[in-house]
Design a protein around this motif. Sequence first.
Motif, PDB file in Angstrom:
ATOM      1  N   GLU A  58       0.831  -1.205   0.000  1.00 24.38           N
ATOM      2  CA  GLU A  58       0.000   0.000   0.000  1.00 24.38           C
ATOM      3  C   GLU A  58       0.868   1.258   0.000  1.00 24.38           C
ATOM      4  O   GLU A  58       0.553   2.229  -0.697  1.00 24.38           O
ATOM      5  CB  GLU A  58      -0.936  -0.009   1.210  1.00 24.38           C
ATOM      6  N   HIS A  59       1.942   1.237   0.757  1.00 32.34           N
ATOM      7  CA  HIS A  59       2.874   2.371   0.716  1.00 32.34           C
ATOM      8  C   HIS A  59       3.416   2.542  -0.693  1.00 32.34           C
ATOM      9  O   HIS A  59       3.542   3.672  -1.199  1.00 32.34           O
ATOM     10  CB  HIS A  59       4.029   2.153   1.695  1.00 32.34           C
ATOM     11  N   LEU A  62       0.662   4.185  -2.939  1.00 32.58           N
ATOM     12  CA  LEU A  62       0.422   5.602  -2.670  1.00 32.58           C
ATOM     13  C   LEU A  62       1.625   6.466  -3.028  1.00 32.58           C
ATOM     14  O   LEU A  62       1.473   7.579  -3.546  1.00 32.58           O
ATOM     15  CB  LEU A  62       0.040   5.785  -1.204  1.00 32.58           C
ATOM     16  N   ARG A  66       2.149   9.746  -5.732  1.00 28.89           N
ATOM     17  CA  ARG A  66       2.816  11.017  -5.429  1.00 28.89           C
ATOM     18  C   ARG A  66       3.962  11.284  -6.398  1.00 28.89           C
ATOM     19  O   ARG A  66       4.270  12.443  -6.691  1.00 28.89           O
ATOM     20  CB  ARG A  66       3.323  11.000  -3.983  1.00 28.89           C
ATOM     21  N   ASN A  99      -5.346   1.049   4.064  1.00 26.88           N
ATOM     22  CA  ASN A  99      -5.585   1.906   2.899  1.00 26.88           C
ATOM     23  C   ASN A  99      -6.279   1.194   1.729  1.00 26.88           C
ATOM     24  O   ASN A  99      -6.146   1.628   0.591  1.00 26.88           O
ATOM     25  CB  ASN A  99      -4.252   2.489   2.420  1.00 26.88           C
ATOM     26  N   LYS A 102      -8.699   3.558  -0.049  1.00 26.84           N
ATOM     27  CA  LYS A 102      -8.003   4.620  -0.763  1.00 26.84           C
ATOM     28  C   LYS A 102      -7.360   4.085  -2.047  1.00 26.84           C
ATOM     29  O   LYS A 102      -7.502   4.686  -3.119  1.00 26.84           O
ATOM     30  CB  LYS A 102      -6.938   5.268   0.124  1.00 26.84           C
ATOM     31  N   VAL A 103      -6.652   2.966  -1.941  1.00 24.99           N
ATOM     32  CA  VAL A 103      -5.989   2.393  -3.119  1.00 24.99           C
ATOM     33  C   VAL A 103      -7.024   2.005  -4.175  1.00 24.99           C
ATOM     34  O   VAL A 103      -6.849   2.272  -5.367  1.00 24.99           O
ATOM     35  CB  VAL A 103      -5.132   1.175  -2.725  1.00 24.99           C
ATOM     36  N   LEU A 106      -8.556   5.106  -5.786  1.00 26.50           N
ATOM     37  CA  LEU A 106      -7.585   5.694  -6.714  1.00 26.50           C
ATOM     38  C   LEU A 106      -7.528   4.911  -8.021  1.00 26.50           C
ATOM     39  O   LEU A 106      -7.403   5.490  -9.101  1.00 26.50           O
ATOM     40  CB  LEU A 106      -6.202   5.740  -6.069  1.00 26.50           C
ATOM     41  N   SER A 171      -8.005  13.358  -0.891  1.00 23.47           N
ATOM     42  CA  SER A 171      -6.612  13.411  -0.447  1.00 23.47           C
ATOM     43  C   SER A 171      -5.735  13.904  -1.589  1.00 23.47           C
ATOM     44  O   SER A 171      -6.191  14.033  -2.730  1.00 23.47           O
ATOM     45  CB  SER A 171      -6.132  12.024   0.012  1.00 23.47           C
ATOM     46  N   GLU A 173      -3.428  12.378  -3.122  1.00 24.41           N
ATOM     47  CA  GLU A 173      -3.273  11.373  -4.178  1.00 24.41           C
ATOM     48  C   GLU A 173      -4.419  11.451  -5.187  1.00 24.41           C
ATOM     49  O   GLU A 173      -4.206  11.319  -6.390  1.00 24.41           O
ATOM     50  CB  GLU A 173      -3.204   9.958  -3.575  1.00 24.41           C
TER      51      GLU A 173
END
Length: 271
Positions: A58-59, A62, A66, A99, A102-103, A106, A171, A173
């Motif tokens: 996940e890091h 994201l 960025r 996340n 979120k992922v 996105l 967010s 992202e």
Amino acid sequence: MAEHEIKQIISQLEKPHNLHQAPKLLSKAKLGLLHLHALVPSANTSPQHILLATTVLEHGALLSIRLKDTEAFTRYYQQLQPFYSLPHERWHRAGKPRNQSKVTGLYLLLLLSVGDYAGFHTVLEGLEMSSGKEHIEKDELIQYPVRLEQALMEGSYDKVWGETKGERVPSEEFAVFSEVLIKTIRSEIASCSERAYPSLQISNAKNLLFLDSEGAVIQFAQARGWVAKDGRIYFPQQEAEMLAAGKDVMSSSNTVIENTLGYARKLETIV
């Protein structure tokens, strides 16, 4: 590499100033997961290692956003799917991925930005089947791209524009893909304008194309080979075709443009 070393890398990844060092850190973390046999979940992967691997991936997803690396983001999204599809009991007391929404949101927004509506609905239907429609309807990070897709289908570009501004963006992202989406819409509107009209007032073109100033309109016009003079934008190809034909050209594009221009004029009351 031991588990605690991977956790140390995760701590480094969470520091904003390590953005450009992130790819190397992620490579080290994934190598460590490989040694732990946790990079791909199996029946023998412990809940702790499942959560550890999910956190690293996940890091990666994201951070790829960025860094505006959509190909890397897509790869991380695909690597996460075997973890996200695990039954709830496999996570046990280790905790849940932080996340996932979120992922996934996105990824839905990425599909919209490239015009892959079939892929968008395939992913959304899969979410509704796995998590339940009611749960998805309450998830703001999923509903954000859903609202954008509905507005696009309606041709309500003002709603799309409003959703991509300020506090409505969930967010930083999401803001990356929102910007791409607006550029795509702007290009579509420009193409319709070229087919529908021989010219437009620059002030109308500014609203129509969701640009910040008349100077930005002129720059955009020059990039597309349009001509700006006497307060108007002229579409040379359309103007030449109309003169050659000796009559006005009317098409379905007119309706799109008129509707969009009307929405744009109301923009300040919406945003």
